[in-house]
Design a protein around this motif. Structure first.
Motif, PDB file in Angstrom:
ATOM      1  N   LEU A   1      -6.871  -1.740  -2.795  1.00 22.99           N
ATOM      2  CA  LEU A   1      -5.919  -2.810  -2.480  1.00 22.99           C
ATOM      3  C   LEU A   1      -5.402  -3.469  -3.752  1.00 22.99           C
ATOM      4  O   LEU A   1      -4.206  -3.759  -3.880  1.00 22.99           O
ATOM      5  CB  LEU A   1      -6.581  -3.852  -1.574  1.00 22.99           C
ATOM      6  CG  LEU A   1      -6.583  -3.558  -0.070  1.00 22.99           C
ATOM      7  CD1 LEU A   1      -7.400  -4.598   0.674  1.00 22.99           C
ATOM      8  CD2 LEU A   1      -5.158  -3.514   0.470  1.00 22.99           C
TER       9      LEU A   1
ATOM     10  N   SER B   1      -2.957  -1.250  -5.391  1.00 19.15           N
ATOM     11  CA  SER B   1      -1.694  -1.195  -4.639  1.00 19.15           C
ATOM     12  C   SER B   1      -0.855  -2.442  -4.870  1.00 19.15           C
ATOM     13  O   SER B   1       0.373  -2.355  -5.006  1.00 19.15           O
ATOM     14  CB  SER B   1      -1.976  -1.039  -3.142  1.00 19.15           C
ATOM     15  OG  SER B   1      -2.784   0.076  -2.891  1.00 19.15           O
TER      16      SER B   1
ATOM     17  N   THR C   1       5.476  -5.667   1.594  1.00 24.86           N
ATOM     18  CA  THR C   1       4.215  -5.425   2.281  1.00 24.86           C
ATOM     19  C   THR C   1       4.123  -3.974   2.728  1.00 24.86           C
ATOM     20  O   THR C   1       3.075  -3.322   2.560  1.00 24.86           O
ATOM     21  CB  THR C   1       4.074  -6.355   3.499  1.00 24.86           C
ATOM     22  OG1 THR C   1       4.143  -7.711   3.059  1.00 24.86           O
ATOM     23  CG2 THR C   1       2.753  -6.126   4.214  1.00 24.86           C
ATOM     24  N   TYR C   2       5.216  -3.451   3.276  1.00 23.72           N
ATOM     25  CA  TYR C   2       5.211  -2.048   3.706  1.00 23.72           C
ATOM     26  C   TYR C   2       5.016  -1.125   2.508  1.00 23.72           C
ATOM     27  O   TYR C   2       4.242  -0.159   2.581  1.00 23.72           O
ATOM     28  CB  TYR C   2       6.517  -1.723   4.422  1.00 23.72           C
ATOM     29  CG  TYR C   2       6.549  -0.328   4.984  1.00 23.72           C
ATOM     30  CD1 TYR C   2       6.052  -0.052   6.253  1.00 23.72           C
ATOM     31  CD2 TYR C   2       7.061   0.740   4.240  1.00 23.72           C
ATOM     32  CE1 TYR C   2       6.063   1.234   6.765  1.00 23.72           C
ATOM     33  CE2 TYR C   2       7.073   2.023   4.748  1.00 23.72           C
ATOM     34  CZ  TYR C   2       6.568   2.260   6.009  1.00 23.72           C
ATOM     35  OH  TYR C   2       6.572   3.539   6.507  1.00 23.72           O
TER      36      TYR C   2
ATOM     37  N   LEU D   1       1.396  -1.217   1.475  1.00 18.56           N
ATOM     38  CA  LEU D   1       0.541  -0.552   2.459  1.00 18.56           C
ATOM     39  C   LEU D   1       0.632   0.964   2.341  1.00 18.56           C
ATOM     40  O   LEU D   1      -0.372   1.672   2.457  1.00 18.56           O
ATOM     41  CB  LEU D   1       0.919  -0.997   3.875  1.00 18.56           C
ATOM     42  CG  LEU D   1       0.456  -2.385   4.296  1.00 18.56           C
ATOM     43  CD1 LEU D   1       1.050  -2.757   5.657  1.00 18.56           C
ATOM     44  CD2 LEU D   1      -1.072  -2.455   4.356  1.00 18.56           C
TER      45      LEU D   1
ATOM     46  N   PHE E   1      -1.333   1.983  -0.649  1.00 12.17           N
ATOM     47  CA  PHE E   1      -2.764   1.871  -0.356  1.00 12.17           C
ATOM     48  C   PHE E   1      -3.264   3.041   0.472  1.00 12.17           C
ATOM     49  O   PHE E   1      -4.276   3.670   0.141  1.00 12.17           O
ATOM     50  CB  PHE E   1      -3.010   0.545   0.374  1.00 12.17           C
ATOM     51  CG  PHE E   1      -4.375   0.433   0.984  1.00 12.17           C
ATOM     52  CD1 PHE E   1      -5.503   0.278   0.192  1.00 12.17           C
ATOM     53  CD2 PHE E   1      -4.541   0.482   2.363  1.00 12.17           C
ATOM     54  CE1 PHE E   1      -6.765   0.171   0.766  1.00 12.17           C
ATOM     55  CE2 PHE E   1      -5.788   0.384   2.939  1.00 12.17           C
ATOM     56  CZ  PHE E   1      -6.904   0.229   2.128  1.00 12.17           C
ATOM     57  N   VAL E   2      -2.547   3.363   1.536  1.00  9.90           N
ATOM     58  CA  VAL E   2      -3.021   4.435   2.416  1.00  9.90           C
ATOM     59  C   VAL E   2      -2.901   5.791   1.726  1.00  9.90           C
ATOM     60  O   VAL E   2      -3.740   6.684   1.946  1.00  9.90           O
ATOM     61  CB  VAL E   2      -2.258   4.404   3.760  1.00  9.90           C
ATOM     62  CG1 VAL E   2      -0.829   4.861   3.609  1.00  9.90           C
ATOM     63  CG2 VAL E   2      -2.959   5.265   4.806  1.00  9.90           C
TER      64      VAL E   2
ATOM     65  N   TRP F   1       7.125   2.282  10.730  1.00  5.62           N
ATOM     66  CA  TRP F   1       5.748   1.897  11.059  1.00  5.62           C
ATOM     67  C   TRP F   1       5.003   3.055  11.716  1.00  5.62           C
ATOM     68  O   TRP F   1       3.784   3.143  11.603  1.00  5.62           O
ATOM     69  CB  TRP F   1       5.752   0.666  11.971  1.00  5.62           C
ATOM     70  CG  TRP F   1       6.376  -0.516  11.300  1.00  5.62           C
ATOM     71  CD1 TRP F   1       7.612  -1.031  11.548  1.00  5.62           C
ATOM     72  CD2 TRP F   1       5.821  -1.300  10.243  1.00  5.62           C
ATOM     73  NE1 TRP F   1       7.858  -2.096  10.726  1.00  5.62           N
ATOM     74  CE2 TRP F   1       6.772  -2.291   9.913  1.00  5.62           C
ATOM     75  CE3 TRP F   1       4.611  -1.271   9.561  1.00  5.62           C
ATOM     76  CZ2 TRP F   1       6.546  -3.241   8.918  1.00  5.62           C
ATOM     77  CZ3 TRP F   1       4.383  -2.214   8.559  1.00  5.62           C
ATOM     78  CH2 TRP F   1       5.335  -3.180   8.258  1.00  5.62           C
TER      79      TRP F   1
ATOM     80  N   LEU G   1       3.714   5.043   8.872  1.00  7.30           N
ATOM     81  CA  LEU G   1       2.515   4.406   8.332  1.00  7.30           C
ATOM     82  C   LEU G   1       1.309   4.652   9.228  1.00  7.30           C
ATOM     83  O   LEU G   1       0.197   4.921   8.735  1.00  7.30           O
ATOM     84  CB  LEU G   1       2.760   2.895   8.178  1.00  7.30           C
ATOM     85  CG  LEU G   1       1.633   2.080   7.540  1.00  7.30           C
ATOM     86  CD1 LEU G   1       1.370   2.531   6.110  1.00  7.30           C
ATOM     87  CD2 LEU G   1       1.972   0.592   7.567  1.00  7.30           C
TER      88      LEU G   1
END
Length: 222
Positions: free
Chosen positions: A31, A34, A55-56, A59, A62-63, A171, A174
């Motif tokens: 995190l 990222s 934020t997207y 994320l 991160f993923v 989304w 994601l």
């Protein structure tokens, strides 16, 4: 993996505990990686400045790092040598990158193997398309094509230029990436469980086979 092998033999914890602990212990660091470098890169290049878009972006970073870590853990559980593990993991990721829809557009990929199934297996496909949708959706650009309208929407660019699948939102891309993390971790768990049961059998066979051959050579009448 070597430390886990020793501690597993000593009975300190099981395979499932190791996989869960390994997953959650890396989350805070991933995190941080990222958010901090992600924030520097995101705003320097002038992408959309809303909090939702950033934020997207963070994320997805991160993923993707979780996916890379999970993939390398799978390789580490199969390939015992450190250098060979790095080479194998980098090779797998390189093949995925080449088929992720960025270096070659989806329609230009050869359909046997490279598009079906590699294009859909590569997590770069969903990361790239999520990034594209995050940046282009809702924007309008001047149209350079002669004879066309004065402006072109970001959705039209995604469809015609980048060949992005627009049937679902960013989304969903994601969510697919997070689902792949779960699949990779379950594969990691299954490989360790299997190797834990199969490795002693292989070692026993390797020990027994030479003894049988020695008995055969010592007693030719048999």
């Amino acid at each position: 993996m070597k430390i886990f092998g020793r501690e597993r033999l000593n009975g300190h914890y099981g395979v499932a505990a190791f996989v869960v602990g390994n997953t959650f212990s890396s989350i805070p660091y991933l995190l941080m990686i990222s958010l901090i470098p992600g924030a520097l890169a995101y705003y320097l290049v002038g992408l959309q400045k809303s909090f939702e878009h950033f934020t997207y972006f963070a994320l997805v970073l991160f993923v993707c790092m979780m996916l890379v870590e999970s993939l390398m853990m799978i390789v580490a559980s199969i390939v015992p040598d450190f250098l060979m593990g790095i080479i194998t993991g980098a090779g797998i990721q390189g093949v995925m990158m080449l088929n992720g829809g960025f270096f070659r557009l989806p329609d230009d990929l050869p359909k046997p193997f490279w598009k079906y199934p590699m294009y859909y297996i590569a997590f770069h496909k969903y990361a790239n398309q999520g990034f594209y949708k995050n940046e282009f959706e809702g924007l309008t650009f001047p149209n350079n094509q002669a004879g066309g309208p004065l402006t072109i929407t970001g959705e039209d660019i995604l469809k015609s230029v980048w060949q992005v699948e627009m049937g679902y939102s960013k989304w969903v891309d994601l969510a697919i990436l997070f689902g792949m993390v779960i699949v990779y971790r379950l594969m990691f768990l299954g490989i360790i469980k299997t190797s834990e049961k199969v490795a002693p059998i292989i070692k026993a066979l390797l020990v027994v086979a030479p003894k049988h051959s020695e008995q055969f050579t010592d007693n030719p009448s048999t």
